[in-house]
Design a protein around this motif. Sequence first.
Motif, PDB file in Angstrom:
ATOM      1  N   ILE A  32     -49.157 -12.505  54.820  1.00 28.49           N
ATOM      2  CA  ILE A  32     -49.014 -11.034  55.535  1.00 28.49           C
ATOM      3  C   ILE A  32     -47.945 -10.536  56.256  1.00 28.49           C
ATOM      4  CG2 ILE A  32     -50.826 -12.900  57.076  1.00 28.49           C
ATOM      5  CD1 ILE A  32     -47.950 -13.028  58.851  1.00 28.49           C
ATOM      6  N   ALA A  65     -47.066  -9.253  58.902  1.00 27.82           N
ATOM      7  CA  ALA A  65     -46.167  -9.861  60.451  1.00 27.82           C
ATOM      8  C   ALA A  65     -46.105  -8.960  61.332  1.00 27.82           C
ATOM      9  CB  ALA A  65     -45.368 -11.112  60.042  1.00 27.82           C
ATOM     10  N   ASP A  69     -52.220 -11.772  61.508  1.00 28.96           N
ATOM     11  CA  ASP A  69     -52.215 -11.381  60.983  1.00 28.96           C
ATOM     12  C   ASP A  69     -53.057 -10.485  61.831  1.00 28.96           C
ATOM     13  OD1 ASP A  69     -49.967  -9.665  59.578  1.00 28.96           O
ATOM     14  OD2 ASP A  69     -50.731  -9.379  58.572  1.00 28.96           O
TER      15      ASP A  69
END
Length: 326
Positions: free
Chosen positions: A190, A192, A223
Amino acid sequence: MAVYTDVAAEDLAEFLKGYDIGELLSYKGIAEGVENSNFLLHTSKGAFILTLYEKRVAVDDLPYFLSLMAHLAERGVRCPQPARNRKGEVYSELADRPAAIINFLEGVWPRRPNAAHCTGVGEALARMHVAGRDFPMFRKNPLSVEGWRPLFDLAAPRADSVAPGLQDFIARELDHLEACWPKDLPPGVIHADLFPDNVFFLGDKLSGLIDFPFSCNDMLAYDIAICLNAWCFEADHSFNVTKARALLNAYGRERQLSEAEQEALPLLARGAALRFLLTRLVDFLNVPPGALVKPKDPLEYVRKLRFHQNVASVRDYGLTQPGCVA
Ligand SMILES: Nc1ncnc2c1ncn2[C@@H]1O[C@H](COP(=O)(O)OP(=O)(O)O)[C@@H](O)[C@H]1O
Ligand SMILES: N[C@@H](CCOP(=O)(O)O)C(=O)O
């Protein structure tokens, strides 16, 4: 402005001798960003971004996200590429900081994101998730649920100086999220931190994703929750369901969300809101004297968190029923 560490012209020129990116013509600090020190470099071979990594970036994590950018770009995700120095390294040291150079991406980030931008970011996020499937490195998310209590402990004694009752509000939310944070949702790589200031557009067309130092392995749907918070609220703090629908639909066309992911979205959105509330609160309470960086408003994320606490079902995000995107 986000230049915590100054770099002398002669030190930079010396540093650049280690690279094959041309002679330094000019450089200047970049005001945007809050985490690291960034400089725009013009050399005889083009434009580049030099980043000196500051407090939240551990040097051991640099190979992860610099390799990730290279991996994603090879699979068609538009993001900057790290330059290698003559020793083949993607980072080294400058001004006592880990430092890397990446290529400059054209585009501007949207100051007032609209539904078309949300479509672009939903699609790009899903493509990034798909492209990350065969990324071989692993980095645990230090800012997932286990990372929140240490942040809270740092901020708690002075939290009520920011807003009365804030300490208690966070304490109760943290207890709840620690007790029911999902564990079995599809994992992957991800970003993030895919906020509007990390997504460039040329007109309404997305031209690239930047700023990977928070990238890690975690639940993919987390995410999406971060993006719902960052992209789908208005300046007056209201939630814009049209933008959320655009983001989720675009995501779903590239990677279908499972029923479990959809059902978990309200909880994930609460967690994502708490994560940014906590980092902002810690930063807000610890602005170094004379700092030029304006801390981001933690209370914006209290309002977002309250919104998600009152979400009855995923329909509130523009989804009609689990398993089906409107
Ligand atoms: N590859 C890039 N191409 C063009 N501009 C960039 C690039 N990387 C960073 N920038 C500029 O630097 C700013 C701060 O970068 P960012 O990575 O968000 O910093 P921070 O790590 O401090 O959050 C961006 O808003 C953008 O203006
Ligand atoms: N997106 C975070 C702060 C991190 O800053 P960025 O400049 O790296 O996006 C927040 O809004 O709290």
